[in-house]
Write an enzyme that holds these catalytic residues in place. Sequence first.
Site, PDB file in Angstrom:
ATOM      1  N   ASP A 148       1.142   3.942  -3.162  1.00  0.00           N
ATOM      2  CA  ASP A 148       0.708   5.332  -3.036  1.00  0.00           C
ATOM      3  C   ASP A 148       1.820   6.310  -3.404  1.00  0.00           C
ATOM      4  O   ASP A 148       1.556   7.346  -4.023  1.00  0.00           O
ATOM      5  CB  ASP A 148       0.197   5.593  -1.612  1.00  0.00           C
ATOM      6  CG  ASP A 148      -1.234   5.102  -1.415  1.00  0.00           C
ATOM      7  OD1 ASP A 148      -1.992   5.054  -2.407  1.00  0.00           O
ATOM      8  OD2 ASP A 148      -1.594   4.753  -0.280  1.00  0.00           O
ATOM      9  N   CYS A 149       3.055   5.994  -3.040  1.00  0.00           N
ATOM     10  CA  CYS A 149       4.171   6.855  -3.434  1.00  0.00           C
ATOM     11  C   CYS A 149       4.321   6.897  -4.954  1.00  0.00           C
ATOM     12  O   CYS A 149       4.507   7.965  -5.542  1.00  0.00           O
ATOM     13  CB  CYS A 149       5.476   6.365  -2.806  1.00  0.00           C
ATOM     14  SG  CYS A 149       5.616   6.743  -1.052  1.00  0.00           S
ATOM     15  N   PRO A 172       0.805  -1.227   0.000  1.00  0.00           N
ATOM     16  CA  PRO A 172       0.000   0.000   0.000  1.00  0.00           C
ATOM     17  C   PRO A 172       0.841   1.281   0.000  1.00  0.00           C
ATOM     18  O   PRO A 172       0.552   2.211  -0.754  1.00  0.00           O
ATOM     19  CB  PRO A 172      -0.792  -0.104   1.306  1.00  0.00           C
ATOM     20  CG  PRO A 172      -0.802  -1.556   1.644  1.00  0.00           C
ATOM     21  CD  PRO A 172       0.463  -2.122   1.103  1.00  0.00           C
ATOM     22  N   LYS A 173       1.868   1.332   0.825  1.00  0.00           N
ATOM     23  CA  LYS A 173       2.676   2.541   0.941  1.00  0.00           C
ATOM     24  C   LYS A 173       3.457   2.829  -0.336  1.00  0.00           C
ATOM     25  O   LYS A 173       3.450   3.945  -0.853  1.00  0.00           O
ATOM     26  CB  LYS A 173       3.612   2.409   2.143  1.00  0.00           C
ATOM     27  CG  LYS A 173       4.881   3.210   2.110  1.00  0.00           C
ATOM     28  CD  LYS A 173       4.633   4.709   2.171  1.00  0.00           C
ATOM     29  CE  LYS A 173       5.932   5.471   2.410  1.00  0.00           C
ATOM     30  NZ  LYS A 173       6.961   5.232   1.397  1.00  0.00           N
ATOM     31  N   ALA A 174       4.146   1.819  -0.865  1.00  0.00           N
ATOM     32  CA  ALA A 174       4.908   2.016  -2.098  1.00  0.00           C
ATOM     33  C   ALA A 174       3.979   2.376  -3.254  1.00  0.00           C
ATOM     34  O   ALA A 174       4.272   3.283  -4.034  1.00  0.00           O
ATOM     35  CB  ALA A 174       5.715   0.766  -2.435  1.00  0.00           C
TER      36      ALA A 174
END
Length: 282
Positions: free
Chosen positions: A212-213, A208-210
């Site tokens: 979104d980046c 999820p974090k990667a």
Amino acid sequence: MPKISLSADLPFSLDQTLGCGQVFRWERTEEGWWYGVVGGRVIKIRQDESNLIFEGAKTAFISHYFSLDLDLEQVIKTIDQDQFIHAAISRCTGLRLVRQPPWECTVSYICSTNSNIPTIRRRIAFIAERFGKVIEFEGKKYYTFPDPSSISYEGNDGLTECMLGYRQPYVFRTSCSVTDEKQWEETIRRLPYEDARKELMKLHGVGPKAADCILLFSFQKYEAFPVDVWIRRIMQQNYIKTLDLKAGLTNRDYDTIRRFARKHFGEYCGYAQEYLYAAREG
DNA sequence: ATCCAGGAAAACG
DNA sequence: CGTTTTCATGGA
């Protein structure tokens, strides 16, 4: 040397933009020159009060890369919803999100997990040096970021020198699955945010974090709100005080935070995220 | 030494 | 399904 004059209604800070941690391959000299490789070119650029002075790329490219076409004042009006984000905006005047090449951005954030920024920068530099093409500029060697097949071609061995740790098979498998970089890029670009996010998360090492980046920094999906340990802390302390910090960020907590941010800051919440991140204490 | 950093996959109940 | 464990590396 070509230059772009920055009028009063076009806020921009080169130092904030390149120094905030969204990109990993720019370096600043003592005299304030920034050197970076973007696509196939080495760019050298600096800012005095009201001018951008640069070489290595055309004016249109510089303008596009640094998102100078975006009405930043209007964006900031929409995200400036409380005193805390207001302070972050004031501290980072002129910060803009750049338009990063998507493939390099993807590998960068696969390499970023559970690491600090200096370590991430070193890994990306290793990958470029090992697999990219050399460019000479002012007597120094710079390296393009390699396309997927350049990384996957010789198998896993070349990656071992890049000190990726357990992320090495993530980079290798993703390089194998993205066989056509341009087509992959267009596929993601066409999709709306949530669909693009799901598609990116099919890649090995992209959570999820990667995702979104990548969507925020390369595809200008401004509704993306990446949540790392810093942002989680900031959001917990200032916005969602009921969230329980002690356990690591669960998938549910991540969704709670990004949905709150989307409602609170609006459709440009990704910009709010970057101001909060850049203004963090630590 | 111990803890932390722009987390995610795999294993486990 | 949600939760816990494991994964290398370098800096503080």
